[in-house]
Design a protein around this motif. Sequence first.
Motif, mmCIF file in Angstrom:
data_model
loop_
_atom_site.group_PDB
_atom_site.id
_atom_site.type_symbol
_atom_site.label_atom_id
_atom_site.label_comp_id
_atom_site.label_asym_id
_atom_site.label_seq_id
_atom_site.Cartn_x
_atom_site.Cartn_y
_atom_site.Cartn_z
ATOM 1 N N MET A 1 0.821 -1.209 0.000
ATOM 2 C CA MET A 1 0.000 0.000 0.000
ATOM 3 C C MET A 1 0.859 1.266 0.000
ATOM 4 O O MET A 1 0.487 2.278 -0.581
ATOM 5 N N GLU A 2 2.003 1.190 0.643
ATOM 6 C CA GLU A 2 2.905 2.345 0.696
ATOM 7 C C GLU A 2 3.657 2.531 -0.620
ATOM 8 O O GLU A 2 3.900 3.645 -1.061
ATOM 9 N N LYS A 3 3.998 1.426 -1.278
ATOM 10 C CA LYS A 3 4.848 1.478 -2.466
ATOM 11 C C LYS A 3 4.079 1.840 -3.732
ATOM 12 O O LYS A 3 4.590 2.552 -4.596
ATOM 13 N N TYR A 4 2.832 1.341 -3.847
ATOM 14 C CA TYR A 4 2.096 1.490 -5.099
ATOM 15 C C TYR A 4 0.890 2.422 -4.956
ATOM 16 O O TYR A 4 0.295 2.506 -3.886
ATOM 17 N N THR A 5 0.576 3.087 -6.057
ATOM 18 C CA THR A 5 -0.708 3.783 -6.158
ATOM 19 C C THR A 5 -1.676 2.770 -6.761
ATOM 20 O O THR A 5 -1.737 2.592 -7.975
ATOM 21 N N LEU A 6 -2.413 2.095 -5.906
ATOM 22 C CA LEU A 6 -3.181 0.934 -6.327
ATOM 23 C C LEU A 6 -4.476 1.310 -7.053
ATOM 24 O O LEU A 6 -5.112 2.312 -6.719
ATOM 25 N N PHE A 7 -4.831 0.481 -8.027
ATOM 26 C CA PHE A 7 -6.148 0.610 -8.635
ATOM 27 C C PHE A 7 -7.191 0.342 -7.554
ATOM 28 O O PHE A 7 -6.966 -0.460 -6.640
ATOM 29 N N SER A 8 -8.327 0.993 -7.655
ATOM 30 C CA SER A 8 -9.360 0.893 -6.622
ATOM 31 C C SER A 8 -9.746 -0.551 -6.280
ATOM 32 O O SER A 8 -9.777 -0.929 -5.110
ATOM 33 N N PRO A 9 -10.051 -1.418 -7.270
ATOM 34 C CA PRO A 9 -10.425 -2.796 -6.931
ATOM 35 C C PRO A 9 -9.277 -3.594 -6.317
ATOM 36 O O PRO A 9 -9.496 -4.476 -5.479
ATOM 37 N N VAL A 10 -8.048 -3.273 -6.727
ATOM 38 C CA VAL A 10 -6.878 -3.940 -6.132
ATOM 39 C C VAL A 10 -6.720 -3.506 -4.680
ATOM 40 O O VAL A 10 -6.445 -4.318 -3.792
ATOM 41 N N GLN A 11 -6.915 -2.214 -4.441
ATOM 42 C CA GLN A 11 -6.843 -1.663 -3.088
ATOM 43 C C GLN A 11 -7.866 -2.340 -2.167
ATOM 44 O O GLN A 11 -7.544 -2.721 -1.045
ATOM 45 N N LYS A 12 -9.073 -2.518 -2.679
ATOM 46 C CA LYS A 12 -10.135 -3.152 -1.895
ATOM 47 C C LYS A 12 -9.781 -4.595 -1.545
ATOM 48 O O LYS A 12 -9.935 -5.024 -0.398
ATOM 49 N N GLU A 13 -9.302 -5.339 -2.537
ATOM 50 C CA GLU A 13 -8.956 -6.740 -2.304
ATOM 51 C C GLU A 13 -7.808 -6.865 -1.313
ATOM 52 O O GLU A 13 -7.827 -7.723 -0.418
ATOM 53 N N LEU A 14 -6.810 -5.998 -1.447
ATOM 54 C CA LEU A 14 -5.670 -6.032 -0.527
ATOM 55 C C LEU A 14 -6.103 -5.665 0.885
ATOM 56 O O LEU A 14 -5.656 -6.270 1.864
ATOM 57 N N SER A 15 -6.981 -4.686 1.014
ATOM 58 C CA SER A 15 -7.493 -4.278 2.324
ATOM 59 C C SER A 15 -8.264 -5.423 2.977
ATOM 60 O O SER A 15 -8.140 -5.666 4.182
ATOM 61 N N ASP A 16 -9.058 -6.133 2.165
ATOM 62 C CA ASP A 16 -9.821 -7.267 2.695
ATOM 63 C C ASP A 16 -8.890 -8.380 3.181
ATOM 64 O O ASP A 16 -9.126 -8.985 4.240
ATOM 65 N N LEU A 17 -7.832 -8.635 2.416
ATOM 66 C CA LEU A 17 -6.878 -9.662 2.814
ATOM 67 C C LEU A 17 -6.140 -9.259 4.091
ATOM 68 O O LEU A 17 -5.892 -10.093 4.978
ATOM 69 N N LYS A 18 -5.815 -7.989 4.188
ATOM 70 C CA LYS A 18 -5.143 -7.492 5.395
ATOM 71 C C LYS A 18 -6.038 -7.677 6.618
ATOM 72 O O LYS A 18 -5.576 -8.108 7.688
ATOM 73 N N LYS A 19 -7.322 -7.356 6.467
ATOM 74 C CA LYS A 19 -8.267 -7.523 7.573
ATOM 75 C C LYS A 19 -8.376 -8.992 7.978
ATOM 76 O O LYS A 19 -8.466 -9.319 9.172
ATOM 77 N N THR A 20 -8.365 -9.874 6.981
ATOM 78 C CA THR A 20 -8.417 -11.307 7.266
ATOM 79 C C THR A 20 -7.205 -11.745 8.071
ATOM 80 O O THR A 20 -7.333 -12.483 9.059
ATOM 81 N N ALA A 21 -6.018 -11.293 7.652
ATOM 82 C CA ALA A 21 -4.782 -11.651 8.361
ATOM 83 C C ALA A 21 -4.788 -11.106 9.784
ATOM 84 O O ALA A 21 -4.388 -11.791 10.733
ATOM 85 N N GLU A 22 -5.236 -9.868 9.948
ATOM 86 C CA GLU A 22 -5.300 -9.267 11.287
ATOM 87 C C GLU A 22 -6.295 -10.003 12.170
ATOM 88 O O GLU A 22 -6.042 -10.208 13.372
ATOM 89 N N SER A 23 -7.420 -10.429 11.580
ATOM 90 C CA SER A 23 -8.418 -11.172 12.334
ATOM 91 C C SER A 23 -7.859 -12.517 12.800
ATOM 92 O O SER A 23 -8.087 -12.937 13.947
ATOM 93 N N LYS A 24 -7.109 -13.173 11.930
ATOM 94 C CA LYS A 24 -6.491 -14.451 12.296
ATOM 95 C C LYS A 24 -5.457 -14.263 13.397
ATOM 96 O O LYS A 24 -5.333 -15.103 14.297
ATOM 97 N N GLN A 25 -4.716 -13.162 13.320
ATOM 98 C CA GLN A 25 -3.735 -12.862 14.366
ATOM 99 C C GLN A 25 -4.418 -12.724 15.726
ATOM 100 O O GLN A 25 -3.949 -13.257 16.737
#
Length: 274
Positions: free
Chosen positions: A99-123
Motif C-alpha cells: 500500500m505504501e509502495k504502489y498507487t493501487l487501482f481501486s479494486p486492487v486496493q479493496k482486495e488487498l485491504s480485505d486480505l489485510k483484515k483477514t490476516a489481522e483477524s487471524k492474528q
Amino acid sequence: MMTTIICTSLFLTACSSEKESEKSSENTTFKKAVEQGKLALAKGDVEDALASFELAENENPQDANTKKYVEQLQQVNHVDNLIEEKEYEQAVKKANQTMEKYTLFSPVQKELSDLKKTAESKQKEIKKETTKTNTTPKTQTTTTQTTPQKENLYASYMNKATLIGQNFDEAAYAIDGERQDSFNPMLKAFDTSYKQWDALLNEIYGTLKSRLSSSEFTVLRDVQRNWIKERNHNAGSASAYSEYAPEIAYTESLAASTRERCYALLEQYRETLR
C-alpha cells in the motif's frame, strides 16, 4: 504481364487480409482478457484476475495499465499465499508495504485491504487462544481422541455437475439461434451456465485447497493459473472468429472450458474428495 500483376495483387491482398485478421484476433483476446480479469477481481478471485491480466499483457505488452495490474496483483497474490501458509504477521506487513509502495487501482486496493483484515483477524484469534490456554488452570483429565471424518464430497460435486448440465447447459443449447430475437436469450443462457460451472469450480478448488498438502496445492495452483490463461485465450479466439455472434461464442467457450475443468479435477482428485 497483366496476369502476373493481378496474381501478385491478389496474393498481397490475401496476406494483408490474413494479417488484419490476426491483429483483430489478438486485439479481441486482449480486450476479453482485461474484461475477465476485472470481473474476477470484483469477485475476489485474485488468481483468476492475475492469470487473466498476464494473458492480456502477453497479447499487448505495450499497454501500461495492464502492466500495472499484473505488478500489483502479484503483490496481492503474495499476501494471499502468506495467509494460506498461516504467516499472518508477514501477510499484514507485506500488505502495508504494498500500500505504501504502489498507487493501487481501486479494486486492487479493496482486495488487498480485505486480505489485510483477514490476516489481522487471524492474528487476533491466535492471540486470544494463546491467552485462554495460558490462563486456564490445567487439570488431569483423560480424553479419548477421535479423528474427525472427512465429508465425502466427490459424489456431491458429481451430482451438482449433472444438474448444471441438465438445467442450464441443455437449456442454452435448446434455444433456436435462427429464431428472431434469440440473441439475448442465448447470451443470457450461456452466461448463466458459465456462472454455475464457475461457482462449482471454485467450490471444488476451495475443498482441494483445504485437503491437499502445501506442496500439492502449490502444484495445483500453478496448473490452475495456466488453465485460466488458456481458457481466456480460447474464449477470445472463439469470439474473434465468430461471424455472427462473437459475444455468445465467447461465453459459450468459457462455459464449456469450465465444465471440462470441473470434471477433470473431480476425476484427478477423486480419492482426495472422498
